[in-house]
Write a protein that holds these residues in place. Structure first.
Motif, short mmCIF file in Angstrom:
data_model
loop_
_atom_site.label_atom_id
_atom_site.label_comp_id
_atom_site.label_asym_id
_atom_site.label_seq_id
_atom_site.Cartn_x
_atom_site.Cartn_y
_atom_site.Cartn_z
N LEU A 1 4.77 -3.01 5.17
CA LEU A 1 4.61 -1.50 5.01
C LEU A 1 3.98 -0.77 6.11
O LEU A 1 3.37 0.05 6.05
CB LEU A 1 3.64 -1.13 3.99
CG LEU A 1 4.10 -1.44 2.50
CD1 LEU A 1 3.06 -1.34 1.51
CD2 LEU A 1 5.40 -0.86 1.95
N TRP A 2 4.15 -1.51 7.35
CA TRP A 2 3.61 -1.34 8.62
C TRP A 2 3.85 0.15 9.03
O TRP A 2 2.99 0.91 9.62
CB TRP A 2 4.10 -2.26 9.78
CG TRP A 2 3.34 -2.06 10.79
CD1 TRP A 2 3.66 -1.50 12.14
CD2 TRP A 2 2.09 -2.88 11.43
NE1 TRP A 2 2.72 -1.61 13.14
CE2 TRP A 2 1.69 -2.38 12.63
CE3 TRP A 2 1.43 -3.94 10.73
CZ2 TRP A 2 0.70 -2.91 13.45
CZ3 TRP A 2 0.17 -4.31 11.36
CH2 TRP A 2 0.02 -3.87 12.68
N PHE B 1 -5.17 2.35 0.26
CA PHE B 1 -3.81 2.14 0.75
C PHE B 1 -3.09 2.98 -0.23
O PHE B 1 -2.21 3.58 -0.07
CB PHE B 1 -3.27 0.77 0.94
CG PHE B 1 -2.22 0.49 1.73
CD1 PHE B 1 -1.68 1.74 2.79
CD2 PHE B 1 -1.37 -0.36 2.14
CE1 PHE B 1 -0.56 1.74 3.72
CE2 PHE B 1 -0.16 -0.35 2.81
CZ PHE B 1 0.08 0.64 3.70
N ALA B 2 -3.05 2.61 -1.50
CA ALA B 2 -2.53 3.14 -2.64
C ALA B 2 -2.65 4.56 -2.61
O ALA B 2 -1.54 5.35 -2.92
CB ALA B 2 -2.94 2.45 -4.06
N ILE B 3 -3.87 5.02 -2.62
CA ILE B 3 -4.27 6.54 -2.67
C ILE B 3 -3.83 7.23 -1.23
O ILE B 3 -3.27 8.18 -1.53
CB ILE B 3 -5.78 6.68 -2.73
CG1 ILE B 3 -6.29 6.21 -3.95
CG2 ILE B 3 -6.00 7.85 -2.51
CD1 ILE B 3 -7.71 6.03 -4.24
N PRO C 1 8.65 3.78 -3.67
CA PRO C 1 9.09 2.25 -3.62
C PRO C 1 7.99 1.46 -2.98
O PRO C 1 7.67 0.23 -3.21
CB PRO C 1 10.32 2.19 -2.56
CG PRO C 1 10.88 3.56 -2.69
CD PRO C 1 9.74 4.36 -3.31
N SER C 2 7.27 1.97 -1.94
CA SER C 2 5.95 1.39 -1.33
C SER C 2 5.09 1.00 -2.19
O SER C 2 4.17 0.14 -2.16
CB SER C 2 5.43 2.40 -0.31
OG SER C 2 6.39 2.78 0.78
N ARG D 1 -3.86 2.07 7.37
CA ARG D 1 -4.42 0.88 6.97
C ARG D 1 -3.76 -0.43 7.38
O ARG D 1 -4.06 -1.48 7.24
CB ARG D 1 -4.26 1.19 5.28
CG ARG D 1 -4.78 2.31 4.57
CD ARG D 1 -6.29 2.51 5.21
NE ARG D 1 -6.59 3.99 4.50
CZ ARG D 1 -7.71 4.60 4.94
NH1 ARG D 1 -8.41 3.92 6.13
NH2 ARG D 1 -7.96 5.92 4.65
N PRO D 2 -2.33 -0.41 7.56
CA PRO D 2 -1.56 -1.73 7.92
C PRO D 2 -2.37 -2.59 9.12
O PRO D 2 -2.41 -3.74 8.84
CB PRO D 2 -0.09 -1.22 8.28
CG PRO D 2 -0.15 0.07 7.49
CD PRO D 2 -1.44 0.74 7.63
N PRO D 3 -2.61 -2.03 10.21
CA PRO D 3 -3.12 -3.10 11.11
C PRO D 3 -4.40 -3.55 10.67
O PRO D 3 -4.53 -4.68 10.68
CB PRO D 3 -3.38 -1.90 12.21
CG PRO D 3 -2.77 -0.85 12.02
CD PRO D 3 -2.72 -0.67 10.54
N ALA D 4 -5.30 -2.83 9.98
CA ALA D 4 -6.41 -3.35 9.55
C ALA D 4 -6.34 -4.32 8.26
O ALA D 4 -6.81 -5.33 8.38
CB ALA D 4 -7.45 -2.06 8.78
#
Lengths: 464, 160
Positions: free
Chosen positions: A456-457, A376-378, A258-259, A326-329
């Motif tokens: 997606l945090w 992020f996907a990887i 889903p993400s 990755r989410p914070p960045a």
């Protein structure tokens, strides 16, 4: 058909060179040559992808195409590119990349030349879609060549060097081609057709250089594979036949995460803004802000040049400060992208402020692009289907970009006011547009992208 | 002749053959010496507001009128025509004549929700002696300044 396949097929292995010193010498020599020619060839070839953006306004001013038609034609390149990048990725794995890449760029040159002759919207759309397809030969060929000549432990660095080719191409286009078309004294004032002829000539040179100097796999020169030479066990340069048969199955597995769908949508909406600025930004700056063609393209170049730093900074920041989260960045870079967008469109009209805002926007956008468009996907995808994840995100991204081009063109065209001067057979016409609604569309897309990415945090990276 | 030379010649020939006809030298370079004849030029300022009001101010040197009665300018349809989604109110006209020039002001109210598609400027048909007009058009979002010359098939920008 067989002869065509044979022409493009990867070369056969040459008898192995026994002398280790000679192997080292040849490896060092060809690696330097490969990275140099890949970067130069991709950079020069990129010019054939962007030419239309520079000549959009002269074409609209000449009454050849309406903004809606221009948007439609522009969107065709992005759809063609999406299909090309996806499909050609499979082909490039088994091709002699020097031939594959060179032919792609040569075809792109011919299609640019064809664009200079066409004033029929259907023909131009077809030519530009095909150009997108052939432009899609470049990235997979480059990645395959990098994989063949550089081990996984050094690939990041060389991938970074190769990535600068995008800025080389954008610089040549947004400054070089704009110089040819812009009116004197800033430019040469040549007709818009030169905006296609020159890229075509540049791409013929690029195709020649790639064909002449790019190297097929090391084994075709009698060298060991990169994994063997670098003693890097993970440097499996190319998939074997068994891997190839599993690619499609692996891709289907990506769809069950889903993400991944959320990232795909976030990337797609982010590509709307990215390509809106790259495709329509210079037209907006000329139409609404009153800059000439050269200055408008110079501003757009500033944002793309700042992008080089953005990519590097994102990776460094997310790795070092957030322990590879990755989410914070993502959020920081999304704000760095979004705030300047508001300044560009709703802030002071001062040129210095505009230039600074475009630089910061380019920096932020490239960071978020590096993440949503790949990193992020990887992180989220199982490592064995990383390539499939990239392909999945890529398709969504370019569908977003292509759809944006058409919608933007239509929205701009809907606001058109023509002032027509009747002088016998001549009717000089000046066009006026209102970008209020397109700007809401462009900025709104970035807001949605930021919210989707932020949702997606708590998503964690997979280690395998 | 070698193949490469032949190919190069063919390419040059193709480029030359396909090159579009250039605008006359006069039109391409006009912006450079436009300042020199400002005094003898007609000017037209058009302003479109968010409320759908279109104001046009026309100033024409006497020499350009050349036998054309200035009363012709009292009819806005001799100067411009609007193509809009809904009909606009009948324009008001104010005509002021001096020894050196004729000035006409027009105001059309088309309504805020009306869509203006096209503004046809008919000055060159009404005034056969008119060779050039300097134009400023202001819309709610932008302004363009240019000249239209009878000899040129495109507007001439970058006059400043």
């Amino acid at each position: 058909m067989n002869s065509i396949l044979k022409f493009f097929a990867a070369g056969t292995d040459a008898p192995r060179i026994a002398d280790p010193a000679e192997v080292d010498r040849l490896y060092h020599y060809h690696r330097r040559k490969v990275i140099f020619i890949l970067t130069l060839g991709y950079g020069l070839g990129y010019v054939c992808r962007l030419a239309f953006n520079v000549v959009k306004k002269p074409i609209m001013d000449a009454g050849i195409f309406t903004p809606e038609e221009v948007g439609f034609i522009g969107s065709m390149l992005l759809y063609g590119y999406a299909a090309g990048k996806f499909g050609n990725g499979f082909l490039a794995d088994y091709a002699n990349v020097k031939r594959f890449f060179a032919v792609g760029i040569l075809m792109s040159a011919l299609l640019n030349f064809g664009m200079s002759l066409s004033t029929v919207v259907g023909v131009s759309a077809l030519l530009w879609a095909l150009n997108g397809w052939f432009q899609g030969f470049g990235a997979p060929s480059s990645v395959v060549a990098l994989s063949s000549w550089f081990s996984s432990h050094e690939r990041g660095r060389y991938y970074g060097i190769w990535s600068t080719a995008h800025s080389i191409g954008e610089g040549l286009t947004y400054l070089g081609i704009a110089f040819l078309i812009a009116v004197p004294p800033k430019g040469l004032g040549l007709p818009w057709q030169w905006g296609f002829w020159t890229p075509a000539a540049v791409c013929v040179v690029a195709a020649f250089l790639l064909y002449r100097y790019l190297q097929d796999r090391p084994q075709t020169l009698g060298l060991p594979s990169i994994a063997e030479w670098s003693k890097d066990g993970s440097a499996n340069a190319r998939p074997d036949a068994h891997d190839a048969s599993r690619i499609w199955k692996d891709q289907l597995k990506v769809l069950a995460i889903p993400s991944m769908w959320v990232i795909a949508l976030a990337s797609s909406t982010m590509y709307i803004t990215r390509y809106a600025i790259n495709s329509w930004g210079n037209v907006y700056l000329q139409e609404i802000r009153g800059f000439d063609l050269f200055d408008a393209n110079l501003f757009i170049f500033l944002n793309t040049a700042a992008g080089i730093l953005g990519c590097v900074a994102f990776g460094y920041l997310s790795d070092k400060m957030f322990d590879a989260r990755r989410p914070p960045a993502n959020l920081i870079f999304a704000l760095l992208e979004l705030v300047p967008l508001f300044i560009i469109f709703y802030g002071p009209t001062n040129s210095v402020v505009l230039a600074i805002a475009l630089v910061v926007y380019g920096f932020g956008l490239s960071g978020i692009l590096a993440s949503l468009g790949g990193l992020f996907a990887i992180d989220i995808a199982p490592k064995r289907v990383a390539g499939a994840a990239m392909g999945f995100i890529g398709i969504f991204s370019y569908i977003g970009a292509g759809t944006q081009d058409y919608i933007s063109g239509k929205l701009i065209y809907d606001s058109e006011i023509r002032v027509v001067f009747s002088i016998g057979e001549n009717s000089p016409t000046v066009y006026f547009y209102d970008y209020t609604i397109p700007i809401i569309f462009w900025v709104g897309a970035s807001v949605i992208s930021m919210l989707l990415a932020a949702s997606l945090w708590r998503v964690k990276a997979r280690d395998q | 002749m070698t193949n490469s030379k032949m190919l190069m010649s063919l390419l040059c020939f193709a480029l030359a053959a396909c090159a579009p006809e250039q605008a006359p030298e006069f039109c391409r370079n006009h912006a450079l010496f436009h300042d020199e004849h400002l005094d003898s030029l007609a000017s037209l300022n058009v302003t479109m507001t968010e409320e759908g009001i279109i104001r046009s101010e026309l100033s024409i040197p006497r020499s350009v009128m050349a036998g054309v009665p200035s009363v012709l300018l009292e009819e806005s349809r001799n100067v411009y025509l609007l193509q809009t989604e809904n009909e606009c109110a009948k324009p008001s006209v104010i005509l002021i004549e001096t020894d050196n020039s004729v000035t006409a002001s027009y105001e059309s109210n088309c309504g805020a929700d009306n869509k203006i598609g096209q503004l046809d400027i008919l000055l060159f048909e009404t005034l056969p002696s008119l060779n050039e007009v300097e134009v400023t058009v202001t819309t709610p979002v932008t302004q363009k300044h240019f000249a239209i010359n009878r000899q040129c098939d495109r507007a001439i920008f970058r006059l400043d």
